[in-house]
Design a protein around this motif. Sequence first.
Motif, PDB file in Angstrom:
ATOM      1  N   VAL A   1       0.732  -1.063  -0.042  1.00 60.42           N
ATOM      2  CA  VAL A   1       0.070   0.063   0.110  1.00 60.42           C
ATOM      3  C   VAL A   1       0.864   1.157   0.049  1.00 60.42           C
ATOM      4  O   VAL A   1       0.385   2.403  -0.611  1.00 60.42           O
ATOM      5  N   GLY A   2       2.018   1.195   0.454  1.00 59.50           N
ATOM      6  CA  GLY A   2       2.970   2.122   0.636  1.00 59.50           C
ATOM      7  C   GLY A   2       2.558   3.518   1.668  1.00 59.50           C
ATOM      8  O   GLY A   2       3.026   4.368   1.546  1.00 59.50           O
ATOM      9  N   VAL A   3       2.250   2.740   2.900  1.00 64.30           N
ATOM     10  CA  VAL A   3       1.622   3.459   4.073  1.00 64.30           C
ATOM     11  C   VAL A   3       2.790   3.363   5.032  1.00 64.30           C
ATOM     12  O   VAL A   3       2.931   2.228   5.362  1.00 64.30           O
ATOM     13  N   HIS A   4       3.531   4.097   5.493  1.00 64.16           N
ATOM     14  CA  HIS A   4       4.763   4.022   6.316  1.00 64.16           C
ATOM     15  C   HIS A   4       4.621   5.025   7.540  1.00 64.16           C
ATOM     16  O   HIS A   4       5.116   4.595   8.739  1.00 64.16           O
ATOM     17  N   THR A   5       3.769   6.252   7.526  1.00 64.44           N
ATOM     18  CA  THR A   5       3.714   7.171   8.635  1.00 64.44           C
ATOM     19  C   THR A   5       2.262   7.106   8.982  1.00 64.44           C
ATOM     20  O   THR A   5       1.228   6.815   8.105  1.00 64.44           O
ATOM     21  N   PHE A   6       1.986   7.734  10.073  1.00 64.94           N
ATOM     22  CA  PHE A   6       0.784   7.847  10.656  1.00 64.94           C
ATOM     23  C   PHE A   6       0.206   8.904   9.708  1.00 64.94           C
ATOM     24  O   PHE A   6      -1.097   8.706   9.319  1.00 64.94           O
ATOM     25  N   TRP A   7       0.802   9.897   9.359  1.00 64.55           N
ATOM     26  CA  TRP A   7       0.175  11.019   8.440  1.00 64.55           C
ATOM     27  C   TRP A   7      -0.190  10.264   7.003  1.00 64.55           C
ATOM     28  O   TRP A   7      -1.439  10.839   6.332  1.00 64.55           O
ATOM     29  N   GLN A   8       0.437   9.549   6.582  1.00 63.18           N
ATOM     30  CA  GLN A   8       0.003   8.841   5.265  1.00 63.18           C
ATOM     31  C   GLN A   8      -1.019   7.929   5.636  1.00 63.18           C
ATOM     32  O   GLN A   8      -1.880   7.770   4.566  1.00 63.18           O
ATOM     33  N   ALA A   9      -1.058   7.213   6.559  1.00 61.95           N
ATOM     34  CA  ALA A   9      -2.334   6.273   6.957  1.00 61.95           C
ATOM     35  C   ALA A   9      -3.395   7.048   7.036  1.00 61.95           C
ATOM     36  O   ALA A   9      -4.663   6.732   6.441  1.00 61.95           O
ATOM     37  N   PHE A  10      -3.529   8.203   7.716  1.00 59.41           N
ATOM     38  CA  PHE A  10      -4.435   9.221   7.791  1.00 59.41           C
ATOM     39  C   PHE A  10      -4.993   9.460   6.496  1.00 59.41           C
ATOM     40  O   PHE A  10      -6.157   9.654   6.253  1.00 59.41           O
ATOM     41  N   CYS A  11      -4.322   9.985   5.685  1.00 57.41           N
ATOM     42  CA  CYS A  11      -4.524  10.728   4.420  1.00 57.41           C
ATOM     43  C   CYS A  11      -5.172   9.428   3.563  1.00 57.41           C
ATOM     44  O   CYS A  11      -5.972   9.574   2.752  1.00 57.41           O
ATOM     45  N   PHE A  12      -4.534   8.167   3.616  1.00 62.77           N
ATOM     46  CA  PHE A  12      -4.954   7.302   2.692  1.00 62.77           C
ATOM     47  C   PHE A  12      -6.536   6.733   3.473  1.00 62.77           C
ATOM     48  O   PHE A  12      -7.542   6.381   2.650  1.00 62.77           O
ATOM     49  N   SER A  13      -6.632   6.747   4.643  1.00 59.86           N
ATOM     50  CA  SER A  13      -7.947   6.433   5.303  1.00 59.86           C
ATOM     51  C   SER A  13      -8.871   7.540   4.799  1.00 59.86           C
ATOM     52  O   SER A  13     -10.176   7.062   4.455  1.00 59.86           O
ATOM     53  N   ILE A  14      -8.802   8.944   4.882  1.00 60.29           N
ATOM     54  CA  ILE A  14      -9.703   9.766   4.201  1.00 60.29           C
ATOM     55  C   ILE A  14      -9.911   9.530   2.739  1.00 60.29           C
ATOM     56  O   ILE A  14     -11.166   9.680   2.321  1.00 60.29           O
ATOM     57  N   GLU A  15      -8.927   9.161   2.092  1.00 58.02           N
ATOM     58  CA  GLU A  15      -9.092   8.942   0.504  1.00 58.02           C
ATOM     59  C   GLU A  15     -10.277   7.678   0.520  1.00 58.02           C
ATOM     60  O   GLU A  15     -10.876   7.679  -0.424  1.00 58.02           O
ATOM     61  N   THR A  16      -9.661   6.663   1.187  1.00 57.11           N
ATOM     62  CA  THR A  16     -10.672   5.398   1.002  1.00 57.11           C
ATOM     63  C   THR A  16     -12.118   5.704   1.543  1.00 57.11           C
ATOM     64  O   THR A  16     -13.030   5.300   0.915  1.00 57.11           O
ATOM     65  N   GLN A  17     -12.109   6.811   2.543  1.00 58.45           N
ATOM     66  CA  GLN A  17     -13.882   6.891   3.092  1.00 58.45           C
ATOM     67  C   GLN A  17     -14.393   7.695   2.016  1.00 58.45           C
ATOM     68  O   GLN A  17     -15.507   7.302   1.585  1.00 58.45           O
TER      69      GLN A  17
END
Length: 142
Positions: free
Chosen positions: A1-17
Amino acid sequence: VGVHTFWQAFCFSIETQMSVGFGAEDPFFNDCQSVAWVMPTQMLAGMVLDCCLLGMVFQSASRARNRAYTIVFSDTAVLQVSGDEVSLVFRVAEMSSRPLLQARMQVYCVQHHEDKSSPGGIRVDIAALLLERRSIATDART
């Protein structure tokens, strides 16, 4: 997925939602098994959050209590006697520019009578009155 930091995970979560996963570079997430429960959980949480926020906005926009302040009654009333019939005449005005839909009004007559046999020496009679609408040619807002 290419998610390594909390900020990347947060942005990916918002994109997913917001777009059901179109932000992912690999639609199968490199065969990651944890995505099988994370994605549906994220979508369900997003839908519940959207429903709650929409409900709160709708509730604040349609409060009946604020709407009740736009209905005013006249300060005086008239008892009109016509033959054997007595009528209580008063005015009701709507101060809002939006008309009320399916408005209902009930009027009660409350009479107090001195009665030594009643508790406190006062008897209270309550009766529902029959309403009759009489139209007025002039508009109160003009």
